[in-house]
Design a protein around this motif. Structure first.
Motif, short mmCIF file in Angstrom:
data_model
loop_
_atom_site.label_atom_id
_atom_site.label_comp_id
_atom_site.label_asym_id
_atom_site.label_seq_id
_atom_site.Cartn_x
_atom_site.Cartn_y
_atom_site.Cartn_z
N TRP A 126 -5.53 -9.79 -0.62
CA TRP A 126 -6.95 -9.53 -0.78
C TRP A 126 -7.14 -8.03 -0.96
CZ3 TRP A 126 -4.75 -12.97 2.43
CH2 TRP A 126 -5.16 -14.30 2.29
N LEU A 127 -8.13 -7.67 -1.75
CA LEU A 127 -8.40 -6.27 -2.05
C LEU A 127 -9.85 -5.93 -1.71
CD1 LEU A 127 -6.66 -5.91 -5.54
CD2 LEU A 127 -5.69 -5.42 -3.28
N SER A 128 -10.06 -4.69 -1.34
CA SER A 128 -11.41 -4.22 -1.08
C SER A 128 -12.19 -4.10 -2.39
CB SER A 128 -11.36 -2.85 -0.39
OG SER A 128 -10.82 -1.87 -1.28
N GLY A 129 -13.50 -3.96 -2.30
CA GLY A 129 -14.32 -3.73 -3.48
C GLY A 129 -14.43 -4.95 -4.38
N ASN A 130 -14.61 -4.68 -5.64
CA ASN A 130 -14.85 -5.73 -6.63
C ASN A 130 -14.00 -5.50 -7.88
OD1 ASN A 130 -17.21 -7.07 -5.26
ND2 ASN A 130 -18.05 -5.00 -5.50
N GLY B 139 -5.27 -1.45 4.11
CA GLY B 139 -3.91 -0.99 3.91
C GLY B 139 -3.82 0.05 2.81
N ALA B 140 -2.72 0.03 2.09
CA ALA B 140 -2.45 1.03 1.06
C ALA B 140 -3.37 0.83 -0.15
CB ALA B 140 -0.99 0.95 0.62
N LEU B 141 -3.55 1.91 -0.92
CA LEU B 141 -4.27 1.83 -2.18
C LEU B 141 -3.46 0.98 -3.16
CD1 LEU B 141 -6.71 2.85 -3.87
CD2 LEU B 141 -5.23 4.75 -4.61
N PHE B 142 -4.11 -0.01 -3.76
CA PHE B 142 -3.42 -0.89 -4.71
C PHE B 142 -3.91 -0.63 -6.12
CE2 PHE B 142 -2.58 -4.85 -7.00
CZ PHE B 142 -1.25 -5.07 -6.66
N THR B 143 -5.12 -1.06 -6.43
CA THR B 143 -5.69 -0.75 -7.74
C THR B 143 -5.97 0.75 -7.82
OG1 THR B 143 -6.73 -2.92 -7.88
CG2 THR B 143 -7.62 -1.19 -9.30
N GLY B 144 -5.43 1.37 -8.85
CA GLY B 144 -5.56 2.81 -8.98
C GLY B 144 -4.36 3.56 -8.45
N ARG C 38 -9.03 0.21 -5.28
CA ARG C 38 -9.17 -0.92 -4.36
C ARG C 38 -7.97 -0.93 -3.42
NH1 ARG C 38 -10.34 -6.33 -7.53
NH2 ARG C 38 -11.21 -6.90 -5.49
N TYR C 39 -8.24 -1.15 -2.15
CA TYR C 39 -7.21 -1.10 -1.12
C TYR C 39 -6.84 -2.51 -0.66
CZ TYR C 39 -8.41 3.85 -0.86
OH TYR C 39 -8.62 5.17 -1.17
N ILE C 40 -5.60 -2.64 -0.21
CA ILE C 40 -5.14 -3.92 0.34
C ILE C 40 -5.91 -4.21 1.62
CG2 ILE C 40 -3.18 -5.16 1.35
CD1 ILE C 40 -1.34 -3.47 -0.46
N ILE C 41 -6.43 -5.43 1.72
CA ILE C 41 -7.00 -5.91 2.98
C ILE C 41 -5.95 -6.84 3.59
CG2 ILE C 41 -8.85 -7.23 4.05
CD1 ILE C 41 -10.69 -6.33 1.83
#
Length: 600
Positions: free
Chosen positions: A546-550, A518-523, A556-559
């Motif tokens: 849930w977010l992508s990456g670590n 989904g949309a970019l969340f972190t950052g 980090r993007y919304i999963i």
């Protein structure tokens, strides 16, 4: 007709009480000799207007029908992963081939036409055309889901204990469908609008172009991958013939000069308004639609979507595929920078204006009472107005609807069956498949009305060619790639995308090893939204998103969907999942005449 099919219809086709094939069709007929009048014929055909259409509606928690069926693709996400996309279907869950019940009823109609005393009337021909149209439709649904099936065009006699016959090949079934549509085109009347809400000649032409294009691309791309799903009897010349038929049927609609892309000169609204207009009877773009009044006959589109949620969300994959406002691929640093402030990437001053008319932008009103809703959308709750991707679906929402906004089945979003846009897209794609370079000018001309409506520049195959290694169609020639993108953005969230992925044999590129994002969340600015301060993520349990990456990653993007159990992404099986499984009892009852689909 195949005389040997008088006694065969696939050993019960999951023989249950709902497949009593030796009974008279349901419905009231006036005499033992049915269909003596055209009125009786028309009334009988009404039953097929319920099941022989692309249905409209919406179910919370996953979506359904035109406004939500794209959750089975890379366009939309729901809380649960589609089991076919994930590669987790089983033979034990195989469905009945229920389309055969409708086919049997259509065959009963078509085989009793001689009873009518009004064979010279236009009403008689219209009824005959409708019969052929609906039989083609039901067989097309079977072809898409199961491949070659038994073509049966005669209702069974009561003593059919040996209801057994082998499957016909894909080519045989596809050619029968196209023949039925030719009969429909011959008999149906011409119409200049969709006010009757019944099929007419241009609807049959539109479906013919769709079927021929579907089968041509299916055979071409599955053959190219040498998988088990193409018909080895189909030659390259036959594939070209399908594309030629698709283009010709579409061109017949175009040459009538009756239909137009809806364009009032408002590029930021003319596209979206079609999908929220209750009465489309005189809209120049709509060939056929199903009308809902929101009172006696309604749907749930408004209820679940007019607060920005519906427990679904549009994906970044779809959002990213729209070109920039000047007609370039939206990639690299330009894309990342736009995502850093939520909503900037959606603005019609930045991107193709169809995006802002499909996905809600900051400040978008979703209902006439101006609330309650949240844009940015509500994320991470269990409410039915929860959004799971950060992108809210705007298309199909009647933002000025004065009916009951929150009651079940009280919405009036129309169920559009065919638009003139579909015809133009079919024509352009068929030309691209036949010879994109030679047909480049005609493709640009065909797609011009779609671009002009939203103020976008005409197609430029070089300017908009996406060579990004992560783009699933970067390997295609520029003509086919451009048409596929145009089809995706023009028909986004109309329930068409899954069929396209199947006929393009593109699941390996789009599904396998992937998951929704989904949309970019972190950052991005979303991270600092006060409404999201209580969201939980990166926990052993109890996550609300849930977010992508670590943890610690800059971006980090919304999963949208819980990734637990899908560590390797979706596992669509390209050697199996392009077709659905048959019920095992059906194979047993046909004494092996029907073989299981490949891989099952």
């Amino acid at each position: 007709m195949k005389k040997n099919y008088i006694i065969c219809l696939v050993a019960g086709l999951a023989l249950t009480s709902c497949f009593d094939l030796d009974r008279e069709p349901e419905g009231q007929l006036s005499s033992a000799k049915p269909f003596k009048t055209t009125g009786e014929m028309s009334s009988y055909l009404d039953q097929f207007y319920q099941s022989g259409v692309r249905a409209q509606g919406f179910d919370a928690g996953g979506g359904a029908y035109i406004a939500g069926t794209d959750v089975n693709s890379d366009n939309m996400a729901s809380p649960s992963v589609n089991q076919r996309v994930a590669g987790r279907m089983s033979v034990s869950g195989a469905a009945e081939l229920s389309a055969y019940k409708n086919i049997r009823n259509v065959n009963f109609f078509l085989n009793n036409l001689d009873n009518c005393d009004q064979k010279e009337s236009a009403a008689y021909k219209q009824a005959v055309g409708e019969g052929y149209y609906f039989r083609a439709w039901y067989y097309f649904t079977l072809l898409k889901n199961y491949g070659g099936v038994a073509w049966v065009d005669i209702p069974l006699a009561p003593d059919t204990l040996q209801m057994q016959c082998p499957r016909d090949s894909r080519m045989v079934v596809a050619d029968h469908i196209l023949s039925d549509l030719d009969n429909a085109i011959t008999n149906l009347g011409e119409r200049n609008n969709s006010s009757s809400m019944r099929v007419h000649r241009d609807v049959a032409r539109a479906l013919k172009s769709e079927v021929a294009l579907y089968e041509g691309t299916w055979e071409k791309y599955h053959k190219a991958k040498n998988d088990p799903f193409f018909d080895p009897a189909v030659t390259d010349a036959k594939i070209a013939d399908y594309f030629t038929q698709a283009a010709a049927a579409a061109k017949e609609v175009m040459d009538r000069g009756v239909w137009r892309i809806h364009n009032t000169g408002n590029p930021n609204n003319d596209y979206r308004i079609i999908f929220q207009t209750t009465d489309l009877g005189n809209n120049s773009e709509v060939l056929w639609y199903k009308k809902y009044d929101g009172d006696e006959i309604g749907n749930n589109v408004n209820r679940y979507l007019n607060q920005g949620g519906g427990s679904v969300g549009v994906t970044a994959s779809l959002v990213d595929d729209y070109l920039t406002i000047d007609g370039r691929p939206f990639v690299g640093e330009e894309r990342l920078n736009a995502k850093k402030v939520w909503g900037n990437e959606l603005l019609p001053t930045v991107r193709d204006p169809r995006l802002a008319q499909t996905v809600a932008t900051p400040g978008q009103i979703l209902r006439p009472d101006d609330g309650p809703y949240s844009i940015p959308p509500l994320i991470g709750t269990s409410a039915y107005n929860n959004n799971i991707s950060g992108y809210s679906l705007l298309k199909h929402v009647q933002i000025d609807y004065t009916g009951n906004l929150d009651a079940e089945f009280k919405g009036a979003t129309p169920a559009i069956q065919f638009r003139y846009a579909d015809v133009l897209l079919n024509y352009a794609e068929a030309l691209a498949e036949l010879n994109g370079a030679a047909n480049a000018a005609a493709i640009v001309d065909a797609l011009h009305p779609l671009r002009a409506r939203v103020g976008m520049p005409d197609v430029d195959f070089d300017r908009e060619y996406n060579t990004d290694a992560a783009y699933p169609f970067a390997h295609l020639d520029k003509y086919i790639q451009a048409v596929r993108r145009e089809r995706r953005v023009e028909t986004a969230c109309e329930g068409r995308r899954f069929d396209e992925i199947m006929r393009w044999a593109a699941a390996e590129e789009i599904f396998v090893g992937k998951w929704h994002q989904g949309a970019l969340f972190t950052g991005s600015s979303l991270e600092n939204e006060s409404a999201y301060s209580n969201l939980k993520y990166d926990q052993a349990s109890g996550n609300t998103i849930w977010l992508s990456g670590n943890p610690g990653d800059s971006f980090r993007y919304i999963i949208p969907t819980n990734p637990t159990g899908y560590d390797g992404g979706w596992q669509f099986n390209p050697s199996r999942d392009y077709l659905l499984p048959l019920q095992e009892r059906m194979i047993s009852l046909t004494r092996g005449l029907w073989k299981q689909n490949p891989g099952w």
